[in-house]
Design an enzyme around this catalytic site. Structure first.
Site, PDB file in Angstrom:
ATOM      1  N   HIS A 129      46.003  24.538  43.789  1.00 52.14           N
ATOM      2  CA  HIS A 129      46.895  23.504  43.261  1.00 52.14           C
ATOM      3  C   HIS A 129      48.347  23.708  43.680  1.00 52.14           C
ATOM      4  O   HIS A 129      49.118  22.745  43.761  1.00 52.14           O
ATOM      5  CB  HIS A 129      46.799  23.464  41.736  1.00 52.14           C
ATOM      6  CG  HIS A 129      45.463  22.994  41.249  1.00 52.14           C
ATOM      7  ND1 HIS A 129      45.111  23.013  39.924  1.00 52.14           N
ATOM      8  CD2 HIS A 129      44.383  22.489  41.911  1.00 52.14           C
ATOM      9  CE1 HIS A 129      43.872  22.549  39.788  1.00 52.14           C
ATOM     10  NE2 HIS A 129      43.416  22.234  40.976  1.00 52.14           N
ATOM     11  N   PHE A 375      39.774  28.238  38.893  1.00 53.34           N
ATOM     12  CA  PHE A 375      40.697  28.992  39.732  1.00 53.34           C
ATOM     13  C   PHE A 375      41.844  28.152  40.287  1.00 53.34           C
ATOM     14  O   PHE A 375      42.333  28.412  41.395  1.00 53.34           O
ATOM     15  CB  PHE A 375      39.947  29.677  40.886  1.00 53.34           C
ATOM     16  CG  PHE A 375      38.652  30.292  40.477  1.00 53.34           C
ATOM     17  CD1 PHE A 375      38.581  31.158  39.392  1.00 53.34           C
ATOM     18  CD2 PHE A 375      37.470  29.994  41.143  1.00 53.34           C
ATOM     19  CE1 PHE A 375      37.383  31.719  38.997  1.00 53.34           C
ATOM     20  CE2 PHE A 375      36.264  30.542  40.751  1.00 53.34           C
ATOM     21  CZ  PHE A 375      36.214  31.404  39.672  1.00 53.34           C
ATOM     22  N   CYS A 376      42.295  27.157  39.547  1.00 52.76           N
ATOM     23  CA  CYS A 376      43.360  26.258  39.999  1.00 52.76           C
ATOM     24  C   CYS A 376      43.052  25.694  41.382  1.00 52.76           C
ATOM     25  O   CYS A 376      43.938  25.509  42.218  1.00 52.76           O
ATOM     26  CB  CYS A 376      44.717  26.962  39.992  1.00 52.76           C
ATOM     27  SG  CYS A 376      45.326  27.301  38.325  1.00 52.76           S
ATOM     28  N   ALA A 377      41.771  25.416  41.595  1.00 50.61           N
ATOM     29  CA  ALA A 377      41.306  24.774  42.831  1.00 50.61           C
ATOM     30  C   ALA A 377      40.138  23.866  42.441  1.00 50.61           C
ATOM     31  O   ALA A 377      39.026  23.988  42.952  1.00 50.61           O
ATOM     32  CB  ALA A 377      40.872  25.819  43.851  1.00 50.61           C
ATOM     33  N   CYS A 395      41.795  24.091  33.642  1.00 48.41           N
ATOM     34  CA  CYS A 395      41.852  25.168  34.627  1.00 48.41           C
ATOM     35  C   CYS A 395      41.041  26.373  34.179  1.00 48.41           C
ATOM     36  O   CYS A 395      40.521  27.105  34.976  1.00 48.41           O
ATOM     37  CB  CYS A 395      43.307  25.583  34.875  1.00 48.41           C
ATOM     38  SG  CYS A 395      43.556  26.518  36.383  1.00 48.41           S
TER      39      CYS A 395
END
Length: 453
Positions: A129, A375-377, A395
């Site tokens: 992100h 994992f902020c993805a 998240c």
């Protein structure tokens, strides 16, 4: 594909000394154990060398660029020398600027604020992100996740060739995935970008701690990374690269340090002449200790030698992957396949387990710290799990009770300070949890799975 690999038969060095290597944590089943920190991809422990350097400097702390006193002069020299050390570590071009920031996220937001008018940004949905979200004032083209390095280059080439109108453009790409650990073909992507008149920024947050990063060899325009992933304390980061867009942009923050001269205008307003150096985007009193700690980490890694560090990491990766392969219930997530070069970041799911429950049991029953979630993805993890990448979610772990299916994964990550025992304990714990189940009961509390007490 341009990657840095180490031969399997190279000698493996000892782990570098890091803070927290002797910390013990209690187990819910009784007793205590030395903590196995296997969440390096989120924040790596600080190198002991870095901490010692910072402690040695602390008594000499003084204002930077502001004072004539001895300590101020010493601190200013230390701060500017740190900038030169980082430039050398990244093999920057002579005219490049090194700007100290708070993090990779801050670095990329700074660059986003400096984009020329009408700039179009190209990012893959696979980005963290920090790389995916800062471009709010630009036209953004989000590219589908590639399944091979060659497909990544071809996808970018097609997108750049089709763009209209042909104004300024920027490509943002990771060097190593924070989800799969796989290395991306940065040099080839940079060549494709430049061939179509675009520039490229490298998110090196997961690459710089594991492999050498050369701005000149990779031919990227900018590099961004965080100190807390490079074995330095929290709160510092770097944006290094070409100066022209940065100099042409308004200062990221307005204030002292960014300004060269401030005068009153006849109309009662204020006229400002801004610096054209890196100071233009470093308003306020700088984080001297943060900059110094990054420089110290750069020196420590360079002195240890990336050949030896990579060889050790590949040794650990082989142990973990071989151990997980022996557990049929475990599915390792990958874009490019089992043979893809990677850093020490591995994400997986376990059949029959909620990922948050599994991670909680690793911590509470074995003293092993890993990560669970998206994992902020978010788009990437959902793509790898075969779900809709547009599905919304948090998240962290979703509110799924132990045993219930969850749309998240488990990530184990390690690096220069990881001893063999930590990864061996992790593999043994995975096998035991899968075959025997958890020894404790768990419940969901505020979206997190925790031991029931």
């Amino acid at each position: 594909m341009s990657v840095f690999t180490a031969a399997a038969d190279q000698s493996v060095c000892a782990p570098l000394p890091v803070l927290g290597s002797d910390v013990t944590v209690p187990l819910v089943t009784g007793g205590a154990v030395t903590y196995a920190a296997l969440d390096y991809a989120a924040s790596a422990p600080a190198l002991q060398r870095v901490w010692d350097d910072v402690a040695a400097y602390a008594p000499y702390y003084g204002s930077v660029h502001r004072g004539a006193g001895y300590l101020s002069q010493l601190s200013t020299d230390l701060f500017e020398n740190a900038r030169r050390t980082v430039a050398e570590f990244l093999d920057c071009r002579a005219a490049d600027q090194v700007v100290f920031t708070r993090s990779t996220t801050d670095s990329l937001n700074l660059l986003a604020a400096a984009l020329p008018a009408g700039c179009q940004v190209f990012v893959f949905e696979t980005e963290h992100h920090a790389s995916l979200l800062p471009w709010r004032d630009a036209r953004v083209t989000c590219l589908d996740a590639p399944r091979t390095p060659r497909q990544a280059v071809e996808t970018l080439e097609r997108a750049l060739a089709d763009r209209e109108p042909h104004g300024p453009a920027l490509v943002c790409v990771t060097g190593a995935s924070n989800v799969t650990g796989e290395l991306w073909p940065v040099r080839e992507l940079a060549a494709a970008a430049h061939a179509h008149g675009a520039r490229i920024v490298l998110d090196a947050a997961q690459l710089a701690p594991h492999h050498p990063v050369s701005v000149q060899d990779l031919d990227v325009d900018w590099v961004a990374f965080s100190g807390h992933k490079l074995y330095a304390p929290f709160g510092s980061g770097v944006l290094a690269g070409r100066a022209d867009w940065l100099v042409a942009a308004e200062p990221y923050l307005a204030g002292g340090g960014a300004s060269r001269k401030v005068t009153r205008r006849e109309d009662g307003g204020v006229a400002v002449e801004w610096h054209e150096s890196a100071a233009r985007h470093e308003a306020g009193s700088p984080n001297v200790i943060g900059a110094y700690s990054i420089a110290s980490a750069c020196k420590a890694l360079a002195e240890a030698g990336f050949d030896a560090l990579v060889a050790r990491e590949q040794h650990l990766i082989a142990k973990v992957r071989a151990g997980l392969a022996e557990v049929p219930e475990v599915r390792v997530l990958s874009l490019f396949g089992d043979d893809a070069p990677r850093v020490g970041v591995i994400s997986f799911v376990v059949d029959g387990w909620n990922s948050s429950h599994f991670a909680a049991a690793l911590s509470a029953e074995y003293g092993i710290g890993v990560r669970d979630g998206l994992f902020c993805a978010h788009p990437l993890v959902r793509t790898l799990l075969g779900s809709d990448p547009q599905t919304q979610g948090e998240c962290g772990a979703p509110e799924a009770a132990p045993g219930e299916e969850s749309l998240n994964a488990i990530r184990v990550s390690f690096g220069a300070g990881t001893p063999d025992e930590h990864v061996e304990r992790f593999v043994a714990a995975v096998k035991e949890l899968v075959t025997e189940g958890a020894k404790w009961t768990y419940r969901t509390e505020e979206g997190r799975c925790v031991p029931a007490v």
